[in-house]
Design an enzyme around this catalytic site. Structure first.
Site, mmCIF file in Angstrom:
data_model
loop_
_atom_site.group_PDB
_atom_site.id
_atom_site.type_symbol
_atom_site.label_atom_id
_atom_site.label_comp_id
_atom_site.label_asym_id
_atom_site.label_seq_id
_atom_site.Cartn_x
_atom_site.Cartn_y
_atom_site.Cartn_z
ATOM 1 N N LYS A 254 -17.475 -0.504 6.118
ATOM 2 C CA LYS A 254 -18.115 -1.666 5.328
ATOM 3 C C LYS A 254 -19.630 -1.788 5.011
ATOM 4 O O LYS A 254 -20.118 -1.471 4.043
ATOM 5 C CB LYS A 254 -17.477 -3.076 5.476
ATOM 6 C CG LYS A 254 -17.802 -4.083 4.509
ATOM 7 C CD LYS A 254 -17.405 -5.426 4.977
ATOM 8 C CE LYS A 254 -17.502 -6.299 3.975
ATOM 9 N NZ LYS A 254 -17.157 -7.723 4.430
ATOM 10 N N MET B 235 24.554 8.849 2.557
ATOM 11 C CA MET B 235 24.225 9.822 3.448
ATOM 12 C C MET B 235 24.420 9.660 4.923
ATOM 13 O O MET B 235 25.075 10.709 5.199
ATOM 14 C CB MET B 235 23.190 10.600 2.880
ATOM 15 C CG MET B 235 22.533 11.621 3.426
ATOM 16 S SD MET B 235 23.604 13.054 2.837
ATOM 17 C CE MET B 235 22.633 13.984 1.751
ATOM 18 N N GLU C 52 0.749 -1.238 -0.062
ATOM 19 C CA GLU C 52 0.185 -0.024 0.018
ATOM 20 C C GLU C 52 0.948 1.336 -0.164
ATOM 21 O O GLU C 52 0.492 2.367 -0.696
ATOM 22 C CB GLU C 52 -0.991 0.002 1.289
ATOM 23 C CG GLU C 52 -1.927 -0.962 1.089
ATOM 24 C CD GLU C 52 -1.797 -2.418 1.606
ATOM 25 O OE1 GLU C 52 -0.597 -2.474 1.742
ATOM 26 O OE2 GLU C 52 -2.498 -3.067 1.956
#
Lengths: 173, 553
Positions: free
Chosen positions: B161, B468, B49
């Site tokens: 739902k 980095m 997701e």
């Protein structure tokens, strides 16, 4: 300097969380916060007392304004207003000292709302100064518990900060 | 006509001209997915997701439209959180739809239940839990309005739902009321005139342009302003692309890893015009010494950005495009000859530079990519050293061609954002510049890219370490390196081939140059695994507590 913000918000679930969360995550301190419905049931009013300098207040104001549920913010500190706070104080009061306490209650125009053999519970409303003075006078007797509602305030005179607020009715197509 | 709320949601999205949704199905969102059977809106099935959120973000940044992503309740919703925060920090318009357990179960710690509206309050512009079926159309309308207007940002809609399954008489409202939402778009007239006076009087002006220029579509006005008052233009990371990179007034990025000449120009200027920028801590490394001799004009749509970090002399709240259009007629053409000469000397005297010693230097890779890429190419980066090198050495001539995670600095952004970008601009070349760390954070989306047959050009600047962080440990931990080396990395070229892409590994400048023209002109997706010098630092660099004109390197 202490500021009194009178904030109109949409009466939606979670609006208190949004406001309280904003204060905590941006590092603003709330002295007190009182909230309740207004004459319009879809709108609530929060009276928030905060302490800070102009720049701090400006930033707080702008951040509050960014919340979609916040309709209007008025910093009424410099206007003429009436403010009240209700405080309940439970104080130790044996038979010997009871009369003395009742005298103080009279002087401050407070009210005794509950009595037990060893305590008195007193209700007082008023502004900061009065409440602090009353609290100080009772301290020597032993304050067992104290609850404050937080300050509520309203502009004096005919000005109203709720006026002309239209309801957020959806205009259907 | 009565339809389910889930179907109504899809009708609403159609009304909002949504073309594409990035999502991942699940239990609580089942009704919405069922309704997706009956629409022309394309659904892109992601692999995680977080990818859906970054794809919607990348799509929105490239197209300027609202990006839409969809996930189920619980873990589906929490997996979106990084992507939502990323969009929030960079003011990206996004509508996020999550499924929720049925209203009767809300608050009971039900299976796959999380309070996603509670979780996302600090990282959304606003969010909604749909409690009543009839509310849905107005909520969707408000969500799109909020996401795309004022200072844009993500808006989340949490849909239980049972509400999704309920039937309503569907009508999409034309107008909705938001009494607490009135963004200021027009600049205050007196302020506009005063700003114009300050600009006219200024002899050493500098424009500091941020992401707001791109959002407002104000690049033409910015160019006109710069040329009229002869002001060099420096950019934040988000602002790159909103001013032509080959223009003589272009100064490149400022701040922590900005060009020395941009930082010096800001320090010496007498008038700093901040346009759609927010003076964040990567730009203003130290507040006290920032633009010490300048009158600062700050133009931004968000009043809360005015005076938040730096006190400005002249704030103008409003849409950047509107405000610049209002200012321009008050200006006369200026030359600022002495200042132009000074800028020319600064640029000559302190150019960006790196040593060439036979190894493959990351800056060289970026320079060559810049040389060979198509003019309209979109460059998407991840977060870290490669991102800064790309910001320093790439040149863009049009807005929305440099996509990067700025405010949040979310590693893993690059691949999903590039997928969203390519789907939003199918005819443009999309080049990814990514590190070996960041690609491995969201590598599963290679599956999505392959499935969608996207011709992504993936350049992994591979130093087998977190460059980095290593650099930070070098400067701030006296080179006590810990947890920065990857002692195992997959063969990224081979990985590309597994996903049906071309795969190449290059270790020298010659090898890179040998494949670059072919790789960039080919129609197929490709991974180029560039084995770069492991010790290279991003320079210049302003150390903690220093002013921007005190950079090292």
């Amino acid at each position: 300097m202490k500021h009194i913000l009178s904030v109109l918000v949409e009466n939606n679930p979670g609006v208190l969380t949004r406001i309280a969360g904003l204060f905590s995550r941006r590092g603003f301190n709330i002295d007190s916060l009182a909230v309740g419905m207004t004459e319009n049931s879809s709108v609530s009013r929060m009276t928030i007392v905060v302490e800070g300098d102009e720049r701090y207040l400006e930033q707080l104001n702008k951040q509050l304004h960014k919340l979609v549920d916040v309709i209007k913010i008025s910093d009424i500190t410099r206007d003429a207003y009436v403010d009240r706070e209700l405080v309940l104080i439970k104080v130790s009061a044996d038979a010997a000292r009871r009369a003395e306490i009742m005298q103080l209650v009279d002087i401050f125009r407070a009210r005794i709302v509950d009595v037990s053999p060893k305590t008195l519970t007193i209700e007082i409303t008023g502004n900061d100064g009065k409440i602090i003075a009353f609290e100080d006078s009772l301290r020597p007797f032993g304050i067992k518990e104290l609850v404050r509602t937080g300050k509520i305030a309203m502009l004096r005179g005919k000005k109203a900060s709720t006026k002309n607020h239209t309801n957020k009715e959806e205009e259907e197509s | 006509m009565e339809i389910t709320v889930a179907e109504a949601l899809i009708r609403c999205l159609e009304q909002e001209n949504v073309e594409i949704i990035f999502g991942y199905p699940g239990g609580a969102i089942l009704p919405v997915y069922d309704a997706l059977n009956k629409t022309v809106i394309k659904h892109v099935l992601v692999r995680h997701e977080q990818g859906a959120a970054h794809m919607a973000d990348g799509y929105a940044r490239v197209t300027g439209k609202v990006g839409v992503c969809l996930a189920t309740s619980g873990p589906g919703a929490t997996n979106l959180v990084t992507g939502i925060a990323n969009a929030y920090m960079d003011s990206v318009p996004m509508v996020v739809i999550t499924g929720q357990v049925s209203t009767s179960m809300v608050g009971t710690d039900a299976f796959q239940e999380v309070d996603i509206t509670g979780i996302t309050i600090p990282i959304t512009k606003h969010n909604y839990l749909v409690k009543e079926p009839e509310q849905l159309p107005a909520i969707v309308k408000k969500a799109f309005l909020l996401a795309s207007s004022g200072r844009p940002g993500p808006v989340l809609i949490d849909l239980p739902k049972d509400v999704a399954q309920a039937k309503i008489d569907f009508k999409y409202p034309k107008k909705v009321g938001l009494p607490g939402y009135k963004p200021t778009v027009k600049g205050h007239t007196a302020m506009v005139q005063q700003a114009a006076r300050i600009m006219c009087r200024s002899q050493r002006p500098v424009i500091y342009a941020g992401g707001g220029v791109r959002i407002a579509g104000a690049a033409p006005e910015l160019l006109q302003l710069a040329e009229t008052i002869c002001a060099p233009v420096t950019h934040t990371l988000m602002g790159l692309g909103s001013f032509p990179g080959d223009h003589h007034l272009f100064l490149g990025m400022l701040g922590l890893h900005g060009t020395r000449y941009a930082n010096q120009a800001v320090t010496e200027c007498d008038c700093l015009i901040a346009v759609g920028a927010r003076f964040d801590d990567r730009v203003v490394t130290k507040i006290s010494g920032f633009a010490p001799t300048a009158k600062i004009i700050h133009i931004d749509i968000d009043p809360a950005e005015i005076g938040k970090n730096v006190i400005t002399q002249l704030p103008i709240v409003g849409d950047v495009k509107n405000v610049l259009r209002a200012i321009l007629p008050h200006l006369q053409k200026k030359e600022n000859t002495a200042w132009m000469e000074r800028i020319r000397r600064l640029k000559e005297g302190m150019p960006l530079r790196y040593k060439q010693d036979g190894a493959l230097k990351p800056q060289f890779v970026i320079e060559k990519l810049n040389e060979y890429k198509e003019d309209s190419a979109i460059v998407v980066t991840d977060v870290g050293q490669h991102q800064m090198w790309a910001a320093q050495y790439m040149r863009f001539n049009e807005p929305r061609s440099f996509i990067s995670s700025g405010g949040l600095g979310a590693m893993g952004f690059c691949l999903p954002a590039a997928i969203g970008a390519q789907l939003g601009a199918p005819d443009r070349q999309v080049i990814m510049v990514v590190g070996d760390g960041g690609i491995q954070m969201t590598m599963q989306e290679l599956g999505t890219a392959a499935e969608q047959r996207l011709p992504l050009k993936i350049f992994i600047l591979n130093n087998n370490r977190l460059g980095m962080v290593r650099q930070l440990q070098e400067f701030y931990c006296e080179s006590r390196y810990i947890a920065v080396d990857f002692n195992f990395n997959p063969d990224f070229a081979e990985l590309g081939r597994i996903y049906g892409m071309e795969g190449h590994t290059v270790e020298t400048p010659e090898q890179l140059l040998a494949i670059l023209p072919q790789v960039l002109s080919s129609a197929s997706p490709v991974i180029v695994n560039c084995i770069i010098d492991r010790e290279e630092d991003v320079l210049p660099m302003v150390l903690d507590g220093s002013n921007i004109d005190e950079a090292i390197g």
